[in-house]
Design a protein around this motif. Structure first.
Motif, PDB file in Angstrom:
ATOM      1  N   GLN A 171      69.968  41.888  32.474  1.00  0.00           N
ATOM      2  CA  GLN A 171      69.959  43.335  32.672  1.00  0.00           C
ATOM      3  C   GLN A 171      70.339  44.074  31.387  1.00  0.00           C
ATOM      4  O   GLN A 171      69.733  45.076  31.031  1.00  0.00           O
ATOM      5  CB  GLN A 171      70.897  43.699  33.830  1.00  0.00           C
ATOM      6  CG  GLN A 171      70.937  45.174  34.174  1.00  0.00           C
ATOM      7  CD  GLN A 171      72.141  45.873  33.584  1.00  0.00           C
ATOM      8  OE1 GLN A 171      73.259  45.381  33.617  1.00  0.00           O
ATOM      9  NE2 GLN A 171      71.909  47.050  33.020  1.00  0.00           N
ATOM     10  N   LEU A 206      66.116  47.542  32.770  1.00  0.00           N
ATOM     11  CA  LEU A 206      66.677  47.087  34.039  1.00  0.00           C
ATOM     12  C   LEU A 206      68.032  47.758  34.264  1.00  0.00           C
ATOM     13  O   LEU A 206      69.002  47.440  33.573  1.00  0.00           O
ATOM     14  CB  LEU A 206      66.830  45.559  34.037  1.00  0.00           C
ATOM     15  CG  LEU A 206      65.552  44.764  33.816  1.00  0.00           C
ATOM     16  CD1 LEU A 206      65.884  43.287  33.568  1.00  0.00           C
ATOM     17  CD2 LEU A 206      64.621  44.915  35.012  1.00  0.00           C
ATOM     18  N   THR A 243      74.120  43.289  39.116  1.00  0.00           N
ATOM     19  CA  THR A 243      72.795  42.710  39.366  1.00  0.00           C
ATOM     20  C   THR A 243      72.994  41.363  40.037  1.00  0.00           C
ATOM     21  O   THR A 243      74.111  40.867  40.146  1.00  0.00           O
ATOM     22  CB  THR A 243      72.028  42.460  38.049  1.00  0.00           C
ATOM     23  OG1 THR A 243      72.747  41.496  37.283  1.00  0.00           O
ATOM     24  CG2 THR A 243      71.850  43.718  37.246  1.00  0.00           C
ATOM     25  N   GLU A 302      67.697  39.708  43.254  1.00  0.00           N
ATOM     26  CA  GLU A 302      67.306  41.113  43.207  1.00  0.00           C
ATOM     27  C   GLU A 302      66.449  41.389  41.975  1.00  0.00           C
ATOM     28  O   GLU A 302      65.444  42.090  42.052  1.00  0.00           O
ATOM     29  CB  GLU A 302      68.581  41.972  43.236  1.00  0.00           C
ATOM     30  CG  GLU A 302      68.344  43.464  43.184  1.00  0.00           C
ATOM     31  CD  GLU A 302      68.227  44.002  41.772  1.00  0.00           C
ATOM     32  OE1 GLU A 302      67.403  44.917  41.571  1.00  0.00           O
ATOM     33  OE2 GLU A 302      68.924  43.515  40.862  1.00  0.00           O
ATOM     34  N   LEU A 303      66.817  40.825  40.821  1.00  0.00           N
ATOM     35  CA  LEU A 303      66.011  41.016  39.611  1.00  0.00           C
ATOM     36  C   LEU A 303      64.597  40.495  39.806  1.00  0.00           C
ATOM     37  O   LEU A 303      63.627  41.127  39.382  1.00  0.00           O
ATOM     38  CB  LEU A 303      66.640  40.295  38.417  1.00  0.00           C
ATOM     39  CG  LEU A 303      67.807  40.952  37.714  1.00  0.00           C
ATOM     40  CD1 LEU A 303      68.267  40.072  36.561  1.00  0.00           C
ATOM     41  CD2 LEU A 303      67.462  42.337  37.212  1.00  0.00           C
ATOM     42  N   ARG A 340      62.209  43.004  41.521  1.00  0.00           N
ATOM     43  CA  ARG A 340      61.975  44.356  40.997  1.00  0.00           C
ATOM     44  C   ARG A 340      60.497  44.559  40.666  1.00  0.00           C
ATOM     45  O   ARG A 340      59.801  43.636  40.244  1.00  0.00           O
ATOM     46  CB  ARG A 340      62.823  44.596  39.755  1.00  0.00           C
ATOM     47  CG  ARG A 340      64.298  44.686  40.095  1.00  0.00           C
ATOM     48  CD  ARG A 340      65.056  45.383  39.024  1.00  0.00           C
ATOM     49  NE  ARG A 340      66.484  45.297  39.273  1.00  0.00           N
ATOM     50  CZ  ARG A 340      67.374  45.974  38.573  1.00  0.00           C
ATOM     51  NH1 ARG A 340      66.984  46.772  37.589  1.00  0.00           N
ATOM     52  NH2 ARG A 340      68.652  45.857  38.842  1.00  0.00           N
ATOM     53  N   ARG A 341      60.066  45.794  40.797  1.00  0.00           N
ATOM     54  CA  ARG A 341      58.659  46.132  40.532  1.00  0.00           C
ATOM     55  C   ARG A 341      58.261  45.886  39.087  1.00  0.00           C
ATOM     56  O   ARG A 341      57.100  45.590  38.812  1.00  0.00           O
ATOM     57  CB  ARG A 341      58.395  47.591  40.874  1.00  0.00           C
ATOM     58  CG  ARG A 341      58.375  47.860  42.338  1.00  0.00           C
ATOM     59  CD  ARG A 341      58.026  49.291  42.605  1.00  0.00           C
ATOM     60  NE  ARG A 341      58.098  49.548  44.033  1.00  0.00           N
ATOM     61  CZ  ARG A 341      58.056  50.730  44.563  1.00  0.00           C
ATOM     62  NH1 ARG A 341      57.927  51.793  43.787  1.00  0.00           N
ATOM     63  NH2 ARG A 341      58.121  50.883  45.858  1.00  0.00           N
ATOM     64  N   ASN A 342      59.201  46.058  38.168  1.00  0.00           N
ATOM     65  CA  ASN A 342      58.838  45.888  36.762  1.00  0.00           C
ATOM     66  C   ASN A 342      59.066  44.459  36.255  1.00  0.00           C
ATOM     67  O   ASN A 342      59.060  44.218  35.064  1.00  0.00           O
ATOM     68  CB  ASN A 342      59.557  46.906  35.879  1.00  0.00           C
ATOM     69  CG  ASN A 342      61.063  46.756  35.878  1.00  0.00           C
ATOM     70  OD1 ASN A 342      61.647  46.214  36.806  1.00  0.00           O
ATOM     71  ND2 ASN A 342      61.695  47.248  34.830  1.00  0.00           N
TER      72      ASN A 342
END
Length: 194
Positions: A124, A136, A172, A176-177, A180-182
């Motif tokens: 992140q 992030l 974070t 979850e990372l 993520r959409r990106n």
């Protein structure tokens, strides 16, 4: 025609994910649940940043932030690894940011703003775009199960240190990372454990 387009798209995705490049993420997907996967999405419990094809920078318990040979990482745990890539990330700058954290201790308490760091926090803090802008952002941390109850493991863990569970604090986690959409995740595993 639709099947041909889908097959071509799948082939392109798999070809793009076939080799690890500098700045790629390497997510470990656990073969069974653990205290991290019990309170986070999916079965991902670790993430590292690739330094090209033969090593990664990662934050690991007992060692802190270190460079580890890829062969050692891939044979460390049961489960498998998948490759991810942060969209719009500048690989060279992101890796340079990650290297700045080398030597810091591992943050086993997962607390924000201290002098220690955990695996997804390293990612992140390191991933930036061409202008050096972070890609992030932290999210509220979760130490609760699907019912919304903080698990006994984490309650007892933090009690040993005389601390409240940092539920909702910025942070974070690898699962979850990965969602993520990106972050583009390759559906093909990098290596399955024996």
């Amino acid at each position: 025609m639709r099947n041909i387009c889908f097959a071509a798209l799948l082939f392109c995705c798999l070809a793009a994910c076939s080799s690890l490049r500098e700045g790629d993420l390497l997510f470990h997907v656990a073969s069974q649940g653990n205290n991290i996967t019990d309170v986070t999405p999916g079965m991902t419990d670790h993430v590292a940043i690739c330094l090209g094809g033969d090593s990664v920078v990662e934050a690991i318990p007992g060692k802190g932030v270190v460079v580890t040979p890829l062969s050692e990482v891939l044979h460390r745990e049961e489960g498998y690894y998948v490759k991810g890539r942060v969209k719009k990330a500048d690989a060279k700058q992101s890796v340079a940011h990650a290297r700045r954290y080398l030597g810091l201790p591992y943050d086993s308490l997962f607390l924000p703003g201290n002098d220690a760091i955990y695996c997804s926090e390293l990612v992140q803090l390191s991933m930036v775009d061409k202008r050096g802008k972070p890609l992030l952002q932290p999210v509220p941390m979760s130490f609760h199960d699907a019912s919304g109850r903080i698990t006994d493991y984490w309650t007892k863990f933090y009690e040993r240190f005389g601390l409240p569970v940092p539920e909702g604090q910025p942070g974070t986690n690898p699962g979850e990372l990965q969602q993520r959409r990106n972050v583009k995740v390759c559906p093909k595993s990098v290596r399955r454990a024996p």
